[in-house]
Structure formats: C-alpha cells, structure tokens
Design a protein around this motif. Sequence first.
Motif, PDB file in Angstrom:
ATOM      1  N   GLU A  47       0.833  -1.202   0.000  1.00 60.29           N
ATOM      2  CA  GLU A  47       0.000   0.000   0.000  1.00 60.29           C
ATOM      3  C   GLU A  47       0.870   1.255   0.000  1.00 60.29           C
ATOM      4  O   GLU A  47       0.574   2.244  -0.688  1.00 60.29           O
ATOM      5  CB  GLU A  47      -0.905  -0.004   1.232  1.00 60.29           C
ATOM      6  CG  GLU A  47      -2.005   1.035   1.212  1.00 60.29           C
ATOM      7  CD  GLU A  47      -3.193   0.624   0.362  1.00 60.29           C
ATOM      8  OE1 GLU A  47      -3.745   1.510  -0.317  1.00 60.29           O
ATOM      9  OE2 GLU A  47      -3.540  -0.573   0.354  1.00 60.29           O
ATOM     10  N   ARG A  48       1.955   1.215   0.752  1.00 56.18           N
ATOM     11  CA  ARG A  48       2.856   2.362   0.830  1.00 56.18           C
ATOM     12  C   ARG A  48       3.526   2.626  -0.516  1.00 56.18           C
ATOM     13  O   ARG A  48       3.673   3.780  -0.927  1.00 56.18           O
ATOM     14  CB  ARG A  48       3.930   2.107   1.896  1.00 56.18           C
ATOM     15  CG  ARG A  48       4.860   3.302   2.135  1.00 56.18           C
ATOM     16  CD  ARG A  48       5.943   2.970   3.135  1.00 56.18           C
ATOM     17  NE  ARG A  48       6.825   1.927   2.643  1.00 56.18           N
ATOM     18  CZ  ARG A  48       7.825   2.171   1.776  1.00 56.18           C
ATOM     19  NH1 ARG A  48       8.060   3.392   1.337  1.00 56.18           N
ATOM     20  NH2 ARG A  48       8.589   1.181   1.376  1.00 56.18           N
ATOM     21  N   ARG A  65       1.081   4.294  -2.877  1.00 51.03           N
ATOM     22  CA  ARG A  65       0.970   5.724  -2.567  1.00 51.03           C
ATOM     23  C   ARG A  65       2.202   6.482  -3.052  1.00 51.03           C
ATOM     24  O   ARG A  65       2.100   7.619  -3.511  1.00 51.03           O
ATOM     25  CB  ARG A  65       0.778   5.930  -1.055  1.00 51.03           C
ATOM     26  CG  ARG A  65      -0.602   5.547  -0.530  1.00 51.03           C
ATOM     27  CD  ARG A  65      -0.870   6.189   0.821  1.00 51.03           C
ATOM     28  NE  ARG A  65       0.116   5.772   1.813  1.00 51.03           N
ATOM     29  CZ  ARG A  65      -0.019   4.704   2.596  1.00 51.03           C
ATOM     30  NH1 ARG A  65      -1.101   3.931   2.488  1.00 51.03           N
ATOM     31  NH2 ARG A  65       0.914   4.380   3.475  1.00 51.03           N
ATOM     32  N   GLN A  66       3.362   5.837  -2.956  1.00 53.19           N
ATOM     33  CA  GLN A  66       4.606   6.453  -3.429  1.00 53.19           C
ATOM     34  C   GLN A  66       4.531   6.739  -4.929  1.00 53.19           C
ATOM     35  O   GLN A  66       4.967   7.799  -5.388  1.00 53.19           O
ATOM     36  CB  GLN A  66       5.790   5.521  -3.140  1.00 53.19           C
ATOM     37  CG  GLN A  66       7.141   6.081  -3.570  1.00 53.19           C
ATOM     38  CD  GLN A  66       8.267   5.068  -3.433  1.00 53.19           C
ATOM     39  OE1 GLN A  66       8.069   3.955  -2.948  1.00 53.19           O
ATOM     40  NE2 GLN A  66       9.455   5.446  -3.861  1.00 53.19           N
ATOM     41  N   PHE A 116       1.711   7.138  -6.763  1.00 55.20           N
ATOM     42  CA  PHE A 116       0.707   8.166  -7.030  1.00 55.20           C
ATOM     43  C   PHE A 116       1.145   9.555  -6.579  1.00 55.20           C
ATOM     44  O   PHE A 116       0.746  10.562  -7.148  1.00 55.20           O
ATOM     45  CB  PHE A 116      -0.624   7.803  -6.367  1.00 55.20           C
ATOM     46  CG  PHE A 116      -1.460   6.846  -7.173  1.00 55.20           C
ATOM     47  CD1 PHE A 116      -2.076   7.264  -8.326  1.00 55.20           C
ATOM     48  CD2 PHE A 116      -1.617   5.527  -6.757  1.00 55.20           C
ATOM     49  CE1 PHE A 116      -2.843   6.391  -9.093  1.00 55.20           C
ATOM     50  CE2 PHE A 116      -2.377   4.645  -7.519  1.00 55.20           C
ATOM     51  CZ  PHE A 116      -2.999   5.082  -8.676  1.00 55.20           C
ATOM     52  N   ASN A 117       1.973   9.598  -5.550  1.00 52.08           N
ATOM     53  CA  ASN A 117       2.385  10.886  -4.982  1.00 52.08           C
ATOM     54  C   ASN A 117       3.710  11.394  -5.552  1.00 52.08           C
ATOM     55  O   ASN A 117       4.235  12.393  -5.087  1.00 52.08           O
ATOM     56  CB  ASN A 117       2.506  10.784  -3.459  1.00 52.08           C
ATOM     57  CG  ASN A 117       1.151  10.546  -2.796  1.00 52.08           C
ATOM     58  OD1 ASN A 117       0.128  10.968  -3.301  1.00 52.08           O
ATOM     59  ND2 ASN A 117       1.157   9.868  -1.654  1.00 52.08           N
TER      60      ASN A 117
END
Length: 210
Positions: free
Chosen positions: A199-200, A203-204, A206-207
Amino acid sequence: TEKRLVTYNPKLASKKKYEIAKQIEKARNLCYSQAKRSEYGDLGKYVNFIDEDGEKAKASINESMIEKELKFAGYNMLVTSEKDMDDIDIYNTYHNLWRIEESFRIMKSDLDARPVFLQKENSIKGHFLICYLAVLLERILQFKVLNNQYSTHQIMKFIRSFKVVKGESKYINVTASSEFIKEFEKITNLPLTNYYLTERQIRQIFNYKI
C-alpha cells in the motif's frame, strides 16, 4: 520588411539528390516510350517538349534544369518578419514548429479528443481543457524527466498498460515488462517492476512529483 535566412543540410541534400535521381529515371523512361505530355505530370520540369500540339510529346531531358536542381539540393530559405531576431533563434523556432503539430496529433490520436459527444458549450470547453492539460503533462514528462529519449507513443503505451491487481495483503503488478519501464524506474526510483507492491509503494507511485 523581412529577413531571409538560408540554411544547408548535408543529410537533406543527400535525400533530395536521391529523389531527383529517381524522378529523372522516370522522366527518361517516359521519353523513351514517347509518352503523352499529360503523362509526365510533375516530371515535366526535367523535360524539354518540342511538339506541344501533338498527342505524343517529342521530349528530351532538360540537363540544365537537372543541374540547377542538384546544385541547390539541401538548401532551404526561411523568410520572417522578425528582423532583429538572431539567426540561430530563427532556425530553432522554425524547426520546433513541428512539435505544435505533433501535440495536436497526440490529442487527436492518443487522447481521442475527437469526436466530441457533448452538446453544451461549457462541457465541450471542459473536454478540450482536460485534453490540453493531459498533453502538457505528457510533454513535461517527455522533455523534463525523460530528456526526450522516448516517443509520445511509448509514454502513452506505458500510461495505458501499467496495471496492478489488489490481492489479499498486497498488490500484484500485471504490467508487461519493457525497456521503457526499466529506464523509467531508474530515473524516478519508483518500484515499477516489482511483482508485489505494498500500500505504501502504491501511494509512493501516485504521490511522485517531478
């Protein structure tokens, strides 16, 4: 009222001379076969026509025209009203115009900007605004991040094909491997080739900021 800039390109000269040679060969064959004048088309500039009234053209190769064409092969003249602009700036501006045309092709083909299945004016404007923003972001990625090493087609293919499937505890990367993805991973330091993604890590991705 205008400035004229003459340039010479050896590669263009070689290409142009090859094309001229092919045209001359066609013109010679038409002369040998006593073709009608109407059959020459654009090749007529390399031919001297003796009998203009007859159905069959008595023709011979125009050697002076061929010599002139070969002499100026590779030369190009740019005419501009920007009289105070530096020569190199005029040259670079002219040769970057194709990028504008390419951007419109990207919207039309890769982004499917048309046809527009909308009726309200605001909706149509919104549709094209999104398309323009998408092209802008793609261009920034292409030139600023990837240093123009990859084509728009390769970038759009990656954008469309990058997929992950959510498993019980992790995400599974089902994207087919490619040289572009491997290089993009090195540049961005993102886990784009990992088979399992947390999950992290999602997010990495997408961010990520340029």
